[in-house]
Design a protein around this motif. Structure first.
Motif, PDB file in Angstrom:
ATOM      1  N   VAL A 137      29.992  40.393  39.062  1.00 37.97           N
ATOM      2  CA  VAL A 137      28.677  40.801  38.461  1.00 37.97           C
ATOM      3  C   VAL A 137      27.655  41.050  39.391  1.00 37.97           C
ATOM      4  O   VAL A 137      26.758  42.086  39.391  1.00 37.97           O
ATOM      5  N   TYR A 188      27.909  44.168  41.337  1.00 31.82           N
ATOM      6  CA  TYR A 188      27.572  45.445  40.233  1.00 31.82           C
ATOM      7  C   TYR A 188      26.225  45.576  40.307  1.00 31.82           C
ATOM      8  O   TYR A 188      25.648  46.735  40.282  1.00 31.82           O
ATOM      9  N   LEU A 248      29.722  51.350  38.102  1.00 37.22           N
ATOM     10  CA  LEU A 248      30.419  51.313  36.937  1.00 37.22           C
ATOM     11  C   LEU A 248      32.030  51.297  37.283  1.00 37.22           C
ATOM     12  O   LEU A 248      32.889  50.684  36.858  1.00 37.22           O
ATOM     13  N   PHE A 278      32.835  48.151  38.970  1.00 37.02           N
ATOM     14  CA  PHE A 278      33.041  46.883  38.103  1.00 37.02           C
ATOM     15  C   PHE A 278      34.402  47.222  37.122  1.00 37.02           C
ATOM     16  O   PHE A 278      35.018  46.167  37.121  1.00 37.02           O
ATOM     17  N   LEU A 279      34.524  48.231  36.543  1.00 42.23           N
ATOM     18  CA  LEU A 279      35.611  48.574  35.702  1.00 42.23           C
ATOM     19  C   LEU A 279      36.850  48.187  36.601  1.00 42.23           C
ATOM     20  O   LEU A 279      37.831  47.552  36.103  1.00 42.23           O
ATOM     21  N   LEU A 307      37.071  44.526  37.738  1.00 46.41           N
ATOM     22  CA  LEU A 307      37.450  43.576  36.514  1.00 46.41           C
ATOM     23  C   LEU A 307      38.949  43.869  36.119  1.00 46.41           C
ATOM     24  O   LEU A 307      39.635  42.910  35.711  1.00 46.41           O
ATOM     25  N   LEU A 308      39.327  45.237  35.956  1.00 47.70           N
ATOM     26  CA  LEU A 308      40.520  45.174  35.520  1.00 47.70           C
ATOM     27  C   LEU A 308      41.618  44.678  36.481  1.00 47.70           C
ATOM     28  O   LEU A 308      42.581  44.368  36.150  1.00 47.70           O
ATOM     29  N   MET A 328      27.862  40.076  28.773  1.00 49.70           N
ATOM     30  CA  MET A 328      28.788  39.571  29.423  1.00 49.70           C
ATOM     31  C   MET A 328      29.557  38.502  28.692  1.00 49.70           C
ATOM     32  O   MET A 328      30.746  38.370  29.270  1.00 49.70           O
ATOM     33  N   VAL A 363      38.514  44.971  29.406  1.00 51.77           N
ATOM     34  CA  VAL A 363      38.270  45.910  30.297  1.00 51.77           C
ATOM     35  C   VAL A 363      37.423  46.893  29.539  1.00 51.77           C
ATOM     36  O   VAL A 363      36.469  47.698  29.995  1.00 51.77           O
ATOM     37  N   LEU A 397      34.176  46.218  28.570  1.00 53.21           N
ATOM     38  CA  LEU A 397      33.039  46.223  29.647  1.00 53.21           C
ATOM     39  C   LEU A 397      32.541  47.413  29.509  1.00 53.21           C
ATOM     40  O   LEU A 397      31.084  47.615  29.235  1.00 53.21           O
ATOM     41  N   LEU A 451      28.509  47.772  28.669  1.00 47.01           N
ATOM     42  CA  LEU A 451      27.692  48.261  29.810  1.00 47.01           C
ATOM     43  C   LEU A 451      26.878  49.468  29.216  1.00 47.01           C
ATOM     44  O   LEU A 451      25.683  49.827  29.896  1.00 47.01           O
TER      45      LEU A 451
END
Lengths: 489, 462
Positions: A142, A145, A161, A164-165, A168-169, B364, B402, B405, B409
């Motif tokens: 976070v 990001y 983005l 982060f994606l 996170l994935l 979040m 995911v 998110l 966002l």
């Protein structure tokens, strides 16, 4: 005993809170708080180091109950592997704060995010509770990001983005793996020491868990083909972000590979070792070739990270495959030292490219030429860091890569093909140095100022460490070896 | 009569809620809207306090038709404070409007219905709970008395009538199969699998509409959009959690031989994925959060699919319900003071950084990023699902996290982007800021605190 691990861990958070409280203070004070806090953190890390680690197992453990109902506790501590990474983290953050002292765009938020990132990073390396580890692991995403999205270059929103994606994935399978290990342990606990002492899963369950973990750590490290987020994130991130991303956050993946995959599912890792090895070898070569194709300096260094981290993967895979403790210790020593070296060397390179970018507002090698004449200090620093990066003896990467290759030769000689990567990186660095710093000087850059005091302060310690690890790695290897020599599975 | 004397003390909180609603109505008749608010909020808080001594009790009243157990007690401890926050949001939005006090009164009555649902131990209580919580909800949605609200309420009502009818029809099969309306007699259904299946499908239809589970969710985005924002916030939390808990009550007693966990798991997958995919294309923040709350309902189903098979299931439902109530009410509160369009959020994080950070934390938390409350809840839900051998379901849920998110966002990213030149630079504030700030501040404390101090809740649930 003074709880130095927790103190070091939460000092940055305290610094962040104090910056939050001082909302109206000028930027210089805010940066001062950042530098002071990170200096204290570095002192804390050195204090931890002076206490030393026990061979086999974790030392300086601090713990109290957090969610006893499900067996999660606040547990932190270090062993030789994590301690060297904590040192690297504290050191790089300190230098990053010095380097960033000229940030005038929303300095409060910048310092707060960086300090939050520092707590998350140190927490990731010191956590001995899987849930706690995961918390720090995610908080770091976070913060990073917002770093990229807030202070990055032109295309930062998209890069942030994607970062982060992707990550996170990438990290969610780890959550599944942690749940699997938790439900497999008896009694249910999140204590990583218990999972290491007696791996809770066997057979297919262990293999599935390993696959989930490999996926996570491969994204994070990154390993081909899961590396595509990295160049974009690096190129768009601000200099400090790139340094931390490459120097510290890429290590999460490699560290997790050792701490979780290797230590908690050792048998499954042994079965899958060859596959991991192949990915490591391919990744190292792929990273080198991809770096060769770049004309943007930052992108080039970003791809060499894929190459260098590939060697780390190779080392860990060799450690999993071998049955001889001596070779295992050698491979792991090399891998961990490689992580530290990569942090220092790539950190230096990203700082230098950032300094160049601040002056020229471009990173295209073709637009430079003969810079050594105008900025000798910057130029020679770059040459030194580049030589370290290509693995020249006497500089930081050499002792690390040497041990990895030696262990590879003893265990899986075919994989030595990975050594080709060195040749390619040597070529690409020489080309870059030639294009940027040698050749006909361009009058366009005649007025370029050389390094100022702030920049020298940032770089000098890095270069000193790069040389001292290269010449006498034993001061750090000693700590690492205490742990790797005692590993048994 | 002695049985009555035993039963009634357990129901004091529910009775206080009813009195609060009725009292608010009386004050509204006297045109004392402020007093109506105070009476309703005071009553709900009193009922919350009166529930505390019940913690740890596990019994039933009225011959097993209503349960005083973990689910129903925690439903009170979560839904009553959530309703108080909704009251404050409604006050901030509707102060001075016509029939303001009726809104407070209706909020109490709908909450009463949700509590009946959460504690039901009998199919008739399911019907009663759905009716009680729906009738007031129609009126709440229609409250602004404009075209949009009326249309939304009509849609809501028609949908509710059909799904309610289906549920009652299906429940008759369960009655036919067991000869009883008690959930505890549902075990006998393993001899009549067809009746069990029809009944289950009907219950999922009836409760699924309340909880806005796909494919019974169509009313939700329209109703939320037409209704006042505070009502949308309320509907996305209180009746939904009531219906989810009711489903959990059924799931605890329904024999797994009928294969229902797989059905619930499939609905969960459909709900999560559909909710987030639809949310990806919304331009209206209320609709976006409506679809998000549909998707979140899917996460609850992980705990329901694991009910009976995992000891984590009930605890995970309760923790996630508390987390969900806090983060969703917080996010809606900030929408209420910012605006309904995505455009209204552009640059908000720069002009009002504290509000922007709070919104970021709520979103979040909805994604499930540690160490926030949403993570604690989702983590336990995933654990329960894996424990019940629904690893694939946990995996799908993780993939959806995911996706989520990307959804959230869409609000966060513009918040920290500078406003375009020529755009409106002055942020317009809507409603009573003090009340709204109080609400989101409380929600923020819960969202942060519950993540770090999940033990407080988990320890109390056991």
């Amino acid at each position: 005993m003074f709880p130095i691990v927790s103190t070091t861990l939460f000092l940055p958070l305290l610094g962040a809170l104090s910056v939050m409280a001082l909302r109206r203070t000028p930027a210089s004070v805010v940066h001062g708080i950042g530098i002071l806090t990170s200096a204290l953190v570095l002192a804390g890390a050195l204090w931890m180091w002076s206490r030393g680690v026990d061979s086999g197992g974790f030392s300086q453990v601090e713990q109290f109950d957090w969610i006893p109902t499900i067996g999660a506790s606040y547990r932190v501590g270090v062993d030789g592997i994590s301690l060297s990474l904590v040192l690297l983290t504290a050191f790089l953050f300190f230098l990053t704060f010095i380097f960033s002292a000229n940030v005038r765009e929303r300095p409060h938020a910048y310092v707060i995010l960086m300090l939050l990132l520092e707590t998350a990073s140190i927490g990731t390396f010191t956590a001995l509770d899987a849930l706690l580890f995961y918390v720090f692991f995610e908080v770091s995403l976070v913060s990073m990001y917002f770093m990229i999205a807030g202070w990055g270059h032109e295309d930062r929103q998209r890069a942030a983005l994607m970062f982060f994606l992707y990550t996170l994935l990438g990290s969610l399978p780890l959550l599944l793996a942690i749940l699997g290990l938790y439900l497999g342990s008896d009694p249910h606990t999140f204590d990583m020491r218990a999972w290491i002492a007696s791996p809770p899963l066997t057979g297919t369950a262990a293999m599935l868990t390993l696959v989930a973990m490999l996926f996570t750590f491969a994204v994070k490290t990154p390993v081909f083909p899961l590396h595509t987020w990295l160049p974009a994130a690096h190129v768009q991130a601000p200099t400090a972000g790139s340094v931390i991303l490459a120097g510290v956050m890429l290590k999460f993946g490699a560290y997790g590979l050792v701490r979780f995959a290797l230590q908690m599912t050792p048998d499954a890792f042994r079965q899958a070792g060859v596959v991991v090895l192949v990915f490591g070898v391919f990744s190292a070569l792929y990273g080198a070739f991809a770096a060769l194709a770049q004309s943007d300096l930052k992108r080039m260094v970003a791809y060499t990270s894929v190459n260098h981290m590939g060697y780390v993967i190779v080392g860990v895979a060799i450690a999993a495959l071998t049955t001889q403790p001596a070779i295992r210790a050698m491979a792991l020593d090399g891998s961990v030292l490689q992580m530290v070296s990569h942090g220092l060397v790539t950190g230096a390179l990203f700082f230098l490219i950032g300094m160049l970018n601040d002056r020229a507002h471009t990173r295209e090698m073709d637009s430079f030429g003969g810079l050594l004449k105008f900025v000798p200090l910057l130029g020679w620093s770059f040459v030194l860091a580049a030589f370290a990066s290509l693995g020249l003896p006497g500089l930081a990467h050499f002792p690390a890569e040497f041990q990895i290759f030696l262990a590879t030769l003893r265990e899986e000689p075919v994989a030595l093909i990975v050594i080709l990567g060195i040749v390619i990186t040597a070529g690409l660095y020489l080309r870059a140095i030639g294009k940027v710093f040698f050749g006909a000087p361009r009058e366009q850059w005649a007025g370029m100022p050389d390094l100022n005091a702030r920049e020298v302060l940032t770089l000098a310690p890095l270069l000193v460490l790069i040389i001292s690890i290269g010449i006498a790695p034993s001061w750090l290897l000693g700590t690492i070896h205490q742990t790797t020599a005692a590993l048994h599975f | 009569m002695t049985q009555m004397a035993h039963d009634l003390p357990y129901l004091i909180p529910e009775m206080v809620v009813l009195i609060a609603g009725a009292g608010a109505l009386v004050f509204e008749m006297l045109r004392l809207s402020r007093a109506a608010l105070a009476f309703a909020a005071g009553g709900l808080l009193l009922a919350t306090g009166l529930t505390l001594p019940l913690l740890g009790v596990d019994t039933e009243v009225f011959g097993g038709t209503f349960r005083i157990d973990t689910l129903s007690i925690w439903a009170k401890l979560i839904l009553l404070p959530a309703t108080v926050l909704s009251l404050l949001l409604a006050r901030a939005e509707l102060a001075g409007s016509d029939r303001e006090g009726t809104v407070y009164s209706l909020l109490c009555f709908v909450t009463f219905g949700a509590l009946v649902l959460a504690g039901s131990g009998d199919t008739m209580f399911l019907v009663l709970g759905v009716l009680l919580s729906s009738l007031g909800a129609f009126a709440l949605v229609a409250h602004p008395r404009n075209d949009a609200a009326t249309e939304a309420a009509m849609k809501f009502f028609v949908f509710a009538s059909v799904t309610g009818g289906v549920m009652i029809f299906g429940l008759s099969y369960w009655f036919g199969g067991t000869g009883s309306t008690l959930f505890t007699d549902l075990v006998h259904l393993d001899k009549t699998p067809l009746a069990a299946t029809i009944g289950l499908a009907a219950v999922i239809t009836g409760l699924g509409y309340k909880a806005s589970l796909a494919p019974f969710h169509f009313w939700a985005p329209d109703a939320y959009e037409g209704a006042p924002i505070s009502v949308a916030a309320y509907l996305s939390v209180v009746p939904k959690i009531g219906a989810i808990f009711a489903l959990a009550q059924v799931a605890r007693d329904l024999p797994t031989t009928t294969g229902w966990p797989f059905v619930v798991a499939s609905v969960a997958v459909l709900t999560m994925s559909w909710g987030y995919l639809a949310a990806l294309v919304q331009e209206n923040v209320v609709r976006l959060l409506a679809y998000s709350s549909i998707a979140q309902a899917g996460y609850f189903l992980l705990g329901i699919a694991a009910a009976g098979a995992s000891s984590l299931a009930l605890a995970s439902l309760v923790v996630f319900a508390a987390a969900y109530a806090a983060m969703n009410l917080g996010a809606f509160a900030i929408i209420q003071c910012t605006g309904r369009t995505l455009d209204a959020f552009t640059g908000m994080g720069r002009t009002r950084p504290v509000t922007g950070i709070a919104m970021t934390i709520f979103l979040m938390s909805l994604v499930g990023i540690p160490p926030l409350a949403g993570f604690s809840g989702k983590f336990l839900l995933f654990g329960a699902a894996i424990d019940a051998h629904f690893t694939w379901l946990a995996f799908v849920a993780i993939l959806n996290s995911v996706l989520s998110l990307a959804v959230y966002l869409r609000i966060i990213v513009p918040m920290f982007r500078p406003r375009d030149e020529g755009g409106e630079t002055v942020v317009q504030l809507h409603g009573h800021m003090l009340l709204i700030r109080t609400v989101w501040l409380i929600a923020l404390i819960v969202s942060l605190g519950l993540g770090l101090a999940a033990q407080l809740l988990l320890g109390a649930i056991d």
